[in-house]
Design a protein around this motif. Structure first.
Motif, short mmCIF file in Angstrom:
data_model
loop_
_atom_site.label_atom_id
_atom_site.label_comp_id
_atom_site.label_asym_id
_atom_site.label_seq_id
_atom_site.Cartn_x
_atom_site.Cartn_y
_atom_site.Cartn_z
N VAL A 1 -5.70 -0.27 -6.14
CA VAL A 1 -5.10 1.29 -6.22
C VAL A 1 -5.18 1.32 -5.15
CG1 VAL A 1 -7.84 1.83 -5.00
CG2 VAL A 1 -6.11 3.59 -6.80
N THR A 2 -4.80 0.89 -3.93
CA THR A 2 -3.85 0.88 -2.79
C THR A 2 -2.85 0.41 -3.23
OG1 THR A 2 -4.57 -0.98 -1.56
CG2 THR A 2 -5.61 1.48 -1.70
N ASN A 3 -2.32 -0.15 -4.34
CA ASN A 3 -0.90 -0.63 -4.24
C ASN A 3 -0.11 -0.65 -6.00
OD1 ASN A 3 1.09 -2.89 -3.93
ND2 ASN A 3 0.15 -3.75 -5.42
N CYS A 4 -1.20 1.11 -6.45
CA CYS A 4 -0.50 1.44 -7.63
C CYS A 4 -0.18 3.29 -7.37
CB CYS A 4 -1.39 0.92 -8.53
SG CYS A 4 -2.07 -0.09 -8.80
N LEU A 5 0.84 3.05 -8.31
CA LEU A 5 0.91 4.70 -8.81
C LEU A 5 0.78 5.22 -9.43
CD1 LEU A 5 3.80 5.70 -5.62
CD2 LEU A 5 1.78 5.74 -5.49
N LEU A 6 0.30 6.69 -10.51
CA LEU A 6 0.19 7.08 -11.76
C LEU A 6 1.18 7.41 -12.34
CD1 LEU A 6 -1.49 6.71 -14.27
CD2 LEU A 6 -3.02 8.20 -13.94
N LEU A 7 2.10 7.18 -12.35
CA LEU A 7 3.33 7.66 -12.69
C LEU A 7 3.94 7.98 -14.26
CD1 LEU A 7 5.60 6.50 -10.25
CD2 LEU A 7 4.74 8.40 -10.60
N ARG A 8 4.58 8.97 -14.94
CA ARG A 8 4.55 8.95 -15.85
C ARG A 8 6.08 7.65 -16.51
NH1 ARG A 8 7.37 14.99 -16.41
NH2 ARG A 8 9.06 14.11 -15.89
N LEU B 1 2.53 14.10 -3.19
CA LEU B 1 2.23 13.25 -4.15
C LEU B 1 0.41 14.35 -4.04
CD1 LEU B 1 2.04 10.94 -5.90
CD2 LEU B 1 1.05 9.93 -3.70
N HIS B 2 -0.14 13.99 -4.61
CA HIS B 2 -1.48 14.34 -5.19
C HIS B 2 -2.22 12.98 -5.15
CE1 HIS B 2 -1.15 18.42 -6.99
NE2 HIS B 2 0.11 17.65 -7.70
N LEU B 3 -3.22 12.87 -3.89
CA LEU B 3 -3.91 12.02 -2.99
C LEU B 3 -5.00 12.19 -3.63
CD1 LEU B 3 -2.50 12.25 0.24
CD2 LEU B 3 -1.74 10.34 -1.53
N PRO B 4 -5.98 10.68 -4.01
CA PRO B 4 -7.37 11.26 -4.20
C PRO B 4 -8.00 11.06 -3.14
CG PRO B 4 -6.14 8.82 -4.57
CD PRO B 4 -5.34 9.48 -3.85
N LEU B 5 -9.70 11.88 -3.92
CA LEU B 5 -9.82 12.75 -2.45
C LEU B 5 -10.28 11.09 -2.15
CD1 LEU B 5 -12.51 14.74 -4.55
CD2 LEU B 5 -10.29 15.12 -3.33
N ASP B 6 -10.70 9.96 -1.54
CA ASP B 6 -11.22 8.85 -0.43
C ASP B 6 -9.99 8.65 0.11
OD1 ASP B 6 -12.14 7.00 1.03
OD2 ASP B 6 -13.14 6.60 -0.99
N PRO B 7 -9.41 8.86 0.84
CA PRO B 7 -8.21 8.23 1.47
C PRO B 7 -8.21 6.93 2.10
CG PRO B 7 -9.23 9.58 3.36
CD PRO B 7 -10.41 9.67 2.41
N ALA B 8 -9.20 5.93 1.51
CA ALA B 8 -9.49 4.89 1.23
C ALA B 8 -8.49 4.19 -0.44
CB ALA B 8 -10.64 4.34 1.11
N ASP B 9 -8.40 5.10 -1.46
CA ASP B 9 -8.17 4.76 -2.52
C ASP B 9 -6.37 5.37 -1.86
OD1 ASP B 9 -10.63 3.86 -3.18
OD2 ASP B 9 -10.70 5.87 -4.80
N TRP B 10 -6.23 5.42 -0.79
CA TRP B 10 -4.44 6.45 -0.72
C TRP B 10 -3.89 4.82 -1.12
CZ3 TRP B 10 -3.88 10.19 3.65
CH2 TRP B 10 -5.31 11.68 3.11
N PRO B 11 -2.60 5.40 -1.78
CA PRO B 11 -1.01 4.49 -1.35
C PRO B 11 -0.83 3.74 -0.28
CG PRO B 11 0.24 6.37 -2.64
CD PRO B 11 -2.17 6.27 -1.77
N ASP B 12 -1.01 2.41 -0.12
CA ASP B 12 -0.82 1.66 1.15
C ASP B 12 0.36 2.06 1.77
OD1 ASP B 12 -1.27 0.10 3.12
OD2 ASP B 12 0.69 -0.97 2.55
N PRO B 13 0.67 2.54 3.38
CA PRO B 13 1.86 3.13 3.93
C PRO B 13 2.69 2.03 4.03
CG PRO B 13 -0.19 3.91 4.95
CD PRO B 13 -0.88 2.94 4.11
N GLU B 14 1.99 1.19 4.14
CA GLU B 14 2.89 0.03 4.52
C GLU B 14 4.00 -0.62 3.91
OE1 GLU B 14 5.72 -2.72 6.31
OE2 GLU B 14 4.24 -1.17 7.84
#
Length: 84
Positions: free
Chosen positions: A14-21, A60-73
């Motif tokens: 999940v941290t390596n993915c973005l849900l985009l159209r 970006l609309h982020l998940p509630l749990d920061p552990a699921d946010w996209p990886d900054p690096e």
């Protein structure tokens, strides 16, 4: 779904993915759309279509749990690839 880094750990983590159209994913994959460190969406100035320009500067609309946010690096490497 767009993968931020093609070979960063499990490909569908999940941290390596973005849900985009599909059209936005295409821009992301071509480095014409990216995310700043604060998860602000940026669109390349070469994109002039208002359909896409209105995304520039939005958060970006982020998940509630920061552990699921996209990886900054991974996002930084994605941004660097557009400049390199």
């Amino acid at each position: 779904m767009a993968r931020i880094a093609p070979h960063a750990g499990p490909p569908d983590a999940v941290t390596n993915c973005l849900l985009l159209r599909a059209d936005l994913r295409n821009l992301f994959d071509r480095h014409l759309l990216w995310l700043d460190d604060d998860f602000t969406v940026r669109v390349a100035t070469s994109i002039t279509d208002a359909t896409y320009r209105h995304w520039d500067g939005r958060l970006l609309h982020l998940p509630l749990d920061p552990a699921d946010w996209p990886d900054p690096e991974s996002l930084r490497r994605h941004r660097a690839a557009r400049c390199g």
